[in-house]
Motif scaffolding. Sequence first.
Motif, PDB file in Angstrom:
ATOM      1  N   TYR A 162      -8.788  16.749   0.839  1.00  7.61           N
ATOM      2  CA  TYR A 162      -7.522  17.307   0.577  1.00  7.61           C
ATOM      3  C   TYR A 162      -7.495  18.360  -0.400  1.00  7.61           C
ATOM      4  O   TYR A 162      -6.545  19.111  -0.251  1.00  7.61           O
ATOM      5  CB  TYR A 162      -6.688  16.015   0.113  1.00  7.61           C
ATOM      6  CG  TYR A 162      -6.338  14.891   1.248  1.00  7.61           C
ATOM      7  CD1 TYR A 162      -5.680  15.287   2.294  1.00  7.61           C
ATOM      8  CD2 TYR A 162      -6.571  13.540   0.876  1.00  7.61           C
ATOM      9  CE1 TYR A 162      -5.489  14.425   3.300  1.00  7.61           C
ATOM     10  CE2 TYR A 162      -6.316  12.629   1.993  1.00  7.61           C
ATOM     11  CZ  TYR A 162      -5.478  13.200   3.067  1.00  7.61           C
ATOM     12  OH  TYR A 162      -5.247  12.243   4.047  1.00  7.61           O
ATOM     13  N   LYS A 168       2.351  19.663   2.637  1.00  9.27           N
ATOM     14  CA  LYS A 168       2.186  18.258   3.151  1.00  9.27           C
ATOM     15  C   LYS A 168       0.608  17.939   2.766  1.00  9.27           C
ATOM     16  O   LYS A 168       0.340  16.888   2.294  1.00  9.27           O
ATOM     17  CB  LYS A 168       1.957  18.279   4.548  1.00  9.27           C
ATOM     18  CG  LYS A 168       2.234  16.765   5.271  1.00  9.27           C
ATOM     19  CD  LYS A 168       2.460  16.785   6.690  1.00  9.27           C
ATOM     20  CE  LYS A 168       2.782  15.397   7.052  1.00  9.27           C
ATOM     21  NZ  LYS A 168       2.788  15.356   8.400  1.00  9.27           N
ATOM     22  N   GLN A 201       0.724  17.102  -1.267  1.00 10.62           N
ATOM     23  CA  GLN A 201       1.295  15.595  -1.302  1.00 10.62           C
ATOM     24  C   GLN A 201       0.393  14.635  -1.280  1.00 10.62           C
ATOM     25  O   GLN A 201       0.192  13.859  -1.884  1.00 10.62           O
ATOM     26  CB  GLN A 201       2.587  15.449  -0.401  1.00 10.62           C
ATOM     27  CG  GLN A 201       3.596  16.343  -0.862  1.00 10.62           C
ATOM     28  CD  GLN A 201       4.859  16.265   0.281  1.00 10.62           C
ATOM     29  OE1 GLN A 201       4.468  16.001   1.402  1.00 10.62           O
ATOM     30  NE2 GLN A 201       5.912  16.685  -0.139  1.00 10.62           N
ATOM     31  N   LYS A 202      -0.292  14.668   0.154  1.00  6.15           N
ATOM     32  CA  LYS A 202      -1.429  13.766   0.138  1.00  6.15           C
ATOM     33  C   LYS A 202      -2.596  13.880  -0.833  1.00  6.15           C
ATOM     34  O   LYS A 202      -3.097  12.670  -1.109  1.00  6.15           O
ATOM     35  CB  LYS A 202      -2.134  14.274   1.607  1.00  6.15           C
ATOM     36  CG  LYS A 202      -1.197  13.720   3.000  1.00  6.15           C
ATOM     37  CD  LYS A 202      -1.859  14.024   4.273  1.00  6.15           C
ATOM     38  CE  LYS A 202      -1.040  13.541   5.229  1.00  6.15           C
ATOM     39  NZ  LYS A 202      -1.508  13.822   6.541  1.00  6.15           N
ATOM     40  N   CYS A 203      -2.910  15.098  -1.288  1.00  5.77           N
ATOM     41  CA  CYS A 203      -4.143  15.327  -2.268  1.00  5.77           C
ATOM     42  C   CYS A 203      -3.667  14.497  -3.528  1.00  5.77           C
ATOM     43  O   CYS A 203      -4.155  13.721  -4.136  1.00  5.77           O
ATOM     44  CB  CYS A 203      -4.130  16.584  -2.580  1.00  5.77           C
ATOM     45  SG  CYS A 203      -5.368  16.965  -4.068  1.00  5.77           S
ATOM     46  N   CYS A 228      -1.088  12.107  -3.976  1.00  7.72           N
ATOM     47  CA  CYS A 228      -1.195  10.801  -3.892  1.00  7.72           C
ATOM     48  C   CYS A 228      -2.406  10.066  -3.663  1.00  7.72           C
ATOM     49  O   CYS A 228      -2.566   9.296  -4.567  1.00  7.72           O
ATOM     50  CB  CYS A 228      -0.479  10.626  -2.434  1.00  7.72           C
ATOM     51  SG  CYS A 228      -0.059   8.810  -1.956  1.00  7.72           S
ATOM     52  N   ARG A 229      -3.367  10.482  -3.045  1.00  8.56           N
ATOM     53  CA  ARG A 229      -4.723  10.150  -3.246  1.00  8.56           C
ATOM     54  C   ARG A 229      -5.342  10.183  -4.493  1.00  8.56           C
ATOM     55  O   ARG A 229      -5.783   9.172  -5.045  1.00  8.56           O
ATOM     56  CB  ARG A 229      -5.664  10.934  -2.395  1.00  8.56           C
ATOM     57  CG  ARG A 229      -6.872  10.722  -2.209  1.00  8.56           C
ATOM     58  CD  ARG A 229      -7.230   9.109  -1.745  1.00  8.56           C
ATOM     59  NE  ARG A 229      -8.592   8.482  -1.948  1.00  8.56           N
ATOM     60  CZ  ARG A 229      -9.180   7.480  -1.438  1.00  8.56           C
ATOM     61  NH1 ARG A 229      -8.360   6.963  -0.529  1.00  8.56           N
ATOM     62  NH2 ARG A 229     -10.275   7.030  -1.965  1.00  8.56           N
TER      63      ARG A 229
END
Length: 180
Positions: A62, A127, A130-132, A134-135
């Motif tokens: 990510y 997007k 955000q995933k990065c 969150c991870r």
Amino acid sequence: SLTTLFEQGSPAEEIREQYIYGAELLISSLVEFIILVVTGYVFDRLPETVVFLLFFCPLRSYAGGYHAPSYLSCTLIFSIYYVLVCMMVQVIPGEIQMVVIALSVLVILLFAPVEDSNKKLGKRRKKVRQKCLCRMGVELIVYMVVVSLLGIGMLSTYITISFGTVCSLLLLGVLRKKWR
């Protein structure tokens, strides 16, 4: 006919190239994974290697950053790097771990994701970011749980090294992008 299906410039040729790219990426990733697992086993660091990969791979995918010019050079560079890590790493003191992780989080917050020629982000940037993040948040929580339950040790050191590695590759990607 089949020959016209893959004519240069046709949509079918583009799909074919995507399949080839995907197959090359899969094979390269599998070879790299096997080399790292064998390295971890040889150096009696198999659990730490698995933890390193569990923390490094998703966050790196990510965050983006520097990518070697070919699959072979990527596999060689990363394998040599990991052998050196296994040969030289000692338990990193907790204070230093906290500094490395804090700096890594700061770099990720400031720069991730970094796109490259093989991974264009465009409209997906928000997007992917955000995933990065969150991870990264999940990994930080797991790191804190590991330290709380097991204390500062080799496992937390390998988690710290995975964060530092992602951070380094991210910074190299940012610098490379600015130099071009």
